[in-house]
Motif scaffolding. Structure first.
Motif, PDB file in Angstrom:
ATOM      1  N   THR A   1      46.592  41.816 126.833  1.00  0.00           N
ATOM      2  CA  THR A   1      45.533  42.825 126.936  1.00  0.00           C
ATOM      3  C   THR A   1      45.997  44.267 126.775  1.00  0.00           C
ATOM      4  O   THR A   1      45.182  45.129 126.477  1.00  0.00           O
ATOM      5  CB  THR A   1      44.804  42.707 128.292  1.00  0.00           C
ATOM      6  OG1 THR A   1      45.752  42.898 129.351  1.00  0.00           O
ATOM      7  CG2 THR A   1      44.135  41.355 128.436  1.00  0.00           C
ATOM      8  N   LYS A   2      47.254  44.552 126.944  1.00  0.00           N
ATOM      9  CA  LYS A   2      47.740  45.937 126.822  1.00  0.00           C
ATOM     10  C   LYS A   2      48.224  46.162 125.386  1.00  0.00           C
ATOM     11  O   LYS A   2      49.212  45.591 124.964  1.00  0.00           O
ATOM     12  CB  LYS A   2      48.843  46.201 127.828  1.00  0.00           C
ATOM     13  CG  LYS A   2      48.310  46.192 129.258  1.00  0.00           C
ATOM     14  CD  LYS A   2      49.334  46.679 130.228  1.00  0.00           C
ATOM     15  CE  LYS A   2      48.946  46.809 131.624  1.00  0.00           C
ATOM     16  NZ  LYS A   2      47.910  46.347 132.310  1.00  0.00           N
TER      17      LYS A   2
ATOM     18  N   ASP B   1      48.964  40.670 130.931  1.00  0.00           N
ATOM     19  CA  ASP B   1      49.276  42.048 130.510  1.00  0.00           C
ATOM     20  C   ASP B   1      49.657  42.099 129.038  1.00  0.00           C
ATOM     21  O   ASP B   1      49.236  42.993 128.305  1.00  0.00           O
ATOM     22  CB  ASP B   1      50.407  42.629 131.367  1.00  0.00           C
ATOM     23  CG  ASP B   1      49.972  42.964 132.780  1.00  0.00           C
ATOM     24  OD1 ASP B   1      48.757  42.961 133.062  1.00  0.00           O
ATOM     25  OD2 ASP B   1      50.868  43.220 133.615  1.00  0.00           O
TER      26      ASP B   1
END
Length: 177
Positions: free
Chosen positions: A85-86, A82
């Motif tokens: 990628t976020k 996370d």
């Protein structure tokens, strides 16, 4: 909510793990980014929080120092994914830079002291550039080493940009009436 340090610790353990808390601390001590503190008062409490929150697992103590080898749990791996990628709005923003902060207040100095401050700032930046360039001399054969190299190249680009900016800032402040 995990901090940037927490997430970086997860990444270090994923890449180098399983590894001891001391190994994590040693990784931060070797970083060219000074904001990554390698102090025991920073790294060890973060690791303890990550373990207590279920992001890290520790194996049975091994070796003469009875070190526990840390590894990511499923929850820890998801958190790492996370984090990678976020992308939030602030991710690409400028970060605190102690030299940039000082330049905001350099008009408090007389011209000679201001020139000396700029010379000192450039010298410190050049020393940091030399340190990163030394790291870049190492061969980067595998994917982990290439990732480290890319991080060092990013640091080098940032430091060279800072050096250019320091020249610009000095010109601007020296032309001040």
């Amino acid at each position: 909510m995990l901090t940037e340090l927490d997430n970086c610790i997860l990444g270090v353990i994923w890449r180098g793990g399983p590894m001891s808390a001391y190994g994590v601390r040693a990784h931060f001590a070797g970083s060219s980014t000074v904001s990554w503190s390698s102090s025991t008062g920073t790294v060890y409490p973060a690791i303890r929080r990550l373990r207590q929150s279920g992001y890290l697992d520790a194996g049975s103590p091994t070796g003469p120092r009875k070190s526990e080898l840390l590894s990511l749990t499923t929850k820890g791996r998801k958190a790492l994914d996370d984090w990678l990628t976020k992308v939030g709005a602030g991710l690409g923003s400028a970060r605190a830079d102690p030299l940039r902060t000082r330049v905001h207040f350099l008009s408090a100095l007389d011209p000679a002291a201001r020139r000396q401050a700029f010379a000192d700032y450039r010298a410190a930046t050049r020393a940091a550039i030399a340190s990163v360039e030394k790291k870049l001399e190492r061969p980067a054969g595998d994917m982990v080493a290439r990732s480290e190299r890319l991080g060092s190249l990013g640091a080098l680009a940032e430091l060279n940009a800072r050096l250019d900016w320091l020249h610009l800032a000095e010109r601007e402040l020296s032309s001040e009436k």
